[in-house]
Design an enzyme around this catalytic site. Structure first.
Site, short mmCIF file in Angstrom:
data_model
loop_
_atom_site.label_atom_id
_atom_site.label_comp_id
_atom_site.label_asym_id
_atom_site.label_seq_id
_atom_site.Cartn_x
_atom_site.Cartn_y
_atom_site.Cartn_z
N GLU A 46 0.83 -1.22 0.00
CA GLU A 46 0.00 0.00 0.00
C GLU A 46 0.86 1.25 0.00
OE1 GLU A 46 -3.00 -0.29 3.08
OE2 GLU A 46 -4.22 -1.59 1.83
N GLU A 96 -5.46 -8.41 -0.87
CA GLU A 96 -6.13 -8.19 0.42
C GLU A 96 -7.58 -7.89 0.13
OE1 GLU A 96 -4.60 -5.31 3.22
OE2 GLU A 96 -2.53 -5.80 2.72
P1 P53 Z 1 -7.06 -2.78 9.41
C1 P53 Z 1 -6.37 1.66 5.81
C2 P53 Z 1 -7.31 1.51 4.80
C3 P53 Z 1 -7.28 0.40 4.01
C4 P53 Z 1 -6.32 -0.57 4.22
O1 P53 Z 1 -6.78 -2.76 7.84
C5 P53 Z 1 -5.37 -0.40 5.21
C6 P53 Z 1 -5.39 0.72 6.00
C7 P53 Z 1 -4.41 0.91 7.10
O2 P53 Z 1 -4.96 0.40 8.27
O3 P53 Z 1 -4.38 -1.28 5.43
C8 P53 Z 1 -4.33 -2.56 4.87
O4 P53 Z 1 -6.09 -3.72 10.00
C9 P53 Z 1 -2.98 -3.11 5.28
C10 P53 Z 1 -3.05 -4.19 6.31
C11 P53 Z 1 -4.26 -3.98 7.20
C12 P53 Z 1 -5.50 -4.12 6.35
O5 P53 Z 1 -5.48 -3.23 5.27
O6 P53 Z 1 -6.87 -1.39 9.85
O7 P53 Z 1 -2.19 -3.52 4.19
O8 P53 Z 1 -1.85 -4.20 7.02
O9 P53 Z 1 -4.31 -4.82 8.30
C13 P53 Z 1 -6.79 -3.94 7.11
O10 P53 Z 1 -8.46 -3.28 9.56
#
Ligand code: P53
Length: 488
Positions: A197, A387
């Site tokens: 990201e 993801e």
């Molecule tokens: P969490 C923000 C918005 C979208 C994805 O996020 C993001 C974030 C940062 O938090 O991060 C990605 O754990 C990232 C992962 C993360 C996952 O999305 O905040 O690549 O490390 O855990 C989900 O729910």
């Protein structure tokens, strides 16, 4: 369903969110190690100490006061320190992934297990050995590793001593680290992601208070330039080390929509797509800054410092694959009165046509079909969704079962959207859903924001056995993979 034979079904995690063992076997520190928990409406805070001994909290992405040094406060709970202890459970966890039938496992290597302060001449052997064991375990089950080199985990030493990614020196340290692991594991790993990201800070600039935006933009855009150079150098090296290597960029694919058909809203959504996604995508896929870059720099009053030769470096390091995360779409409008949502990292106006998760993230499978078409149309590179998933608290029943129909529903919708996109002509080759085993949330530090097919008995304060349990979605995903999504 339209999934081709050999489609990579799997799951994804990141070192600092699963491994724990934060100071074991020579590992160095990262910022996450001084990050305490936040909540649905509260960003995580980092803890620092001032010269007078006072401990201060700085919100994630916030500006730290002069003279503040990273500080682990012994009275606080730091969720990533032990996390779910994948470091000591990897055999059991990989066996569970294999039981679901994973074809691919996306994971990251922790830079500070290999170079604890980022600057050492020689790598830390204990760190190298750990990942070798993990890769050998995956090989046992024919699970293809997809390895992220940087998942928000720059060595803290580099951050505090040389200013992290603001310094060009960090590029060389990163390249040395990448070269070390790509050489070490050349027989075991073929799929690599350079930066996770990479676009986040640029995308999320508008979330900051207006008074901080200009300075934050200056830093983000300069740091990004250095990360682009580092990524391009690593792409080139990867091909030299093993011509079979395939290297991907990784972009946060929050998909912008106009809230209304007002032309201003439409332009605003297009701007978000350019700033949020195409700025980074273009540099990494096309090897040069897009035509709108100058206007973006001017918007925030940014002066970008470059060196002669940078253009060639970028051009020489174009990626092979475009990978991205997809959780949600968001709505943009110039109407200041529009209703906004609440939640961590969700911004923009509320979309009246979709539902929101408990953490305020907009659930929108069609947005995935839309962005897959956009990205493929622009880049014509193989795409990977690396993801995707629903963060939701689950209930562990007395008998050890976990009923999570909401997660199955969420994933069904997104699998159908991917199948539709493939039908549209998109070359999609992989889907690794996020947090295939429950892990520590990056945004909030919570354990209760669970994404997994596998439940881990651990709460937000660190209580629990860390025992693993199969959720209903575990069996659902197992069937999906076995039938290549013919049965979902
Ligand atoms: P969490 C923000 C918005 C979208 C994805 O996020 C993001 C974030 C940062 O938090 O991060 C990605 O754990 C990232 C992962 C993360 C996952 O999305 O905040 O690549 O490390 O855990 C989900 O729910």
């Amino acid at each position: 369903m339209n999934f081709p034979k050999g489609f990579f079904w799997g799951g994804a995690t990141a070192a600092n969110q699963v491994e724990g063992a934060w100071n074991v076997d020579g590992k160095g520190m990262i910022e996450t190690d001084i990050s305490a928990s936040g909540g649905v409406d509260k960003h995580r805070v980092l803890t620092y100490q001032l010269p007078d001994g006072q401990v201060v909290e700085v919100p994630m992405f916030g500006v730290k006061p002069e003279g503040a040094v990273p500080y682990v406060d012994p009275t606080r709970y730091y969720p990533n320190h032990e996390a779910i202890d994948f470091y000591h459970h990897y055999k059991e966890d990989i066996a569970l992934f294999a039981e679901m039938g994973f074809k691919m496992y996306r994971m990251s290597i922790s830079w500070t297990r290999i170079f604890p302060n980022g600057i050492e001449e020689e790598p830390n052997q204990a760190g190298l050995e750990f990942y070798r064991n993990v890769f050998l375990e995956l090989k046992k089950y024919n699970i293809e590793p997809l390895v992220t080199l940087w998942h928000f985990d720059t060595p803290l030493h580099l951050e505090t001593e040389i200013g992290g990614w603001m310094s060009r020196e960090t590029i060389d340290h990163f390249v040395r680290y990448a070269q070390t692991v790509m050489t070490e594991y050349q027989e075991l790993v073929k799929y690599w992601i350079t930066f996770n990201e990479i676009n986040n800070r640029l995308f999320f600039l508008e979330m900051l208070p207006e008074s901080q935006r200009q300075q934050a933009a200056q830093v983000s855009i300069q740091e990004l330039h250095h990360q682009f150079l580092a990524s391009a150098k690593v792409v080139k090296l990867a091909r030299e080390i093993n011509p079979e290597n395939k290297i991907a960029c990784m972009i946060n694919g929050v998909t912008p929509y106009p809230l209304t058909s007002r032309p201003e809203d439409v332009l605003m959504a297009q701007d978000a797509l350019k700033q949020g996604i195409y700025y980074c995508g273009d540099v990494q896929v096309r090897g040069k800054y897009p035509s709108f870059a100058k206007r973006l720099w001017a918007k925030y009053g940014v002066t970008l410092v470059t060196e002669p030769g940078d253009d060639e470096i970028l051009l020489d390091g174009k990626v092979d694959i475009f990978s991205f995360s997809y959780y949600m779409s968001m709505c943009l409008t110039t109407d200041k009165e529009a209703k906004t949502g609440q939640g961590n990292f969700s911004f923009g106006a509320l979309n009246p046509y979709i539902e929101y998760s408990n953490w305020g993230w907009g659930i929108d499978p069609s947005g995935l079909r839309y962005i897959l078409n956009e990205l493929y149309g622009r880049y014509e590179l193989p795409l990977m969704v690396v993801e995707n998933g629903l963060g939701q608290d689950d209930v562990l029943e007395e008998d050890g079962s976990v009923h999570d129909p909401y997660r199955i529903d969420y994933m069904k919708g997104h699998v159908e959207a991917m199948s539709d996109a493939i039908g549209d002509g998109v070359d999609l080759i992989a889907y690794t859903s996020w947090g295939c085993i429950d892990l520590i949330s990056a945004g909030t530090g919570q354990m209760s924001k669970r994404y997994g097919f596998i439940y881990v008995d651990l709460d937000d304060e660190g209580n629990g056995t860390r025992q693993r349990y199969r959720k209903d979605s575990f069996y659902w995903y197992q069937t999906l993979i076995a039938t290549n999504a013919e049965e979902i």
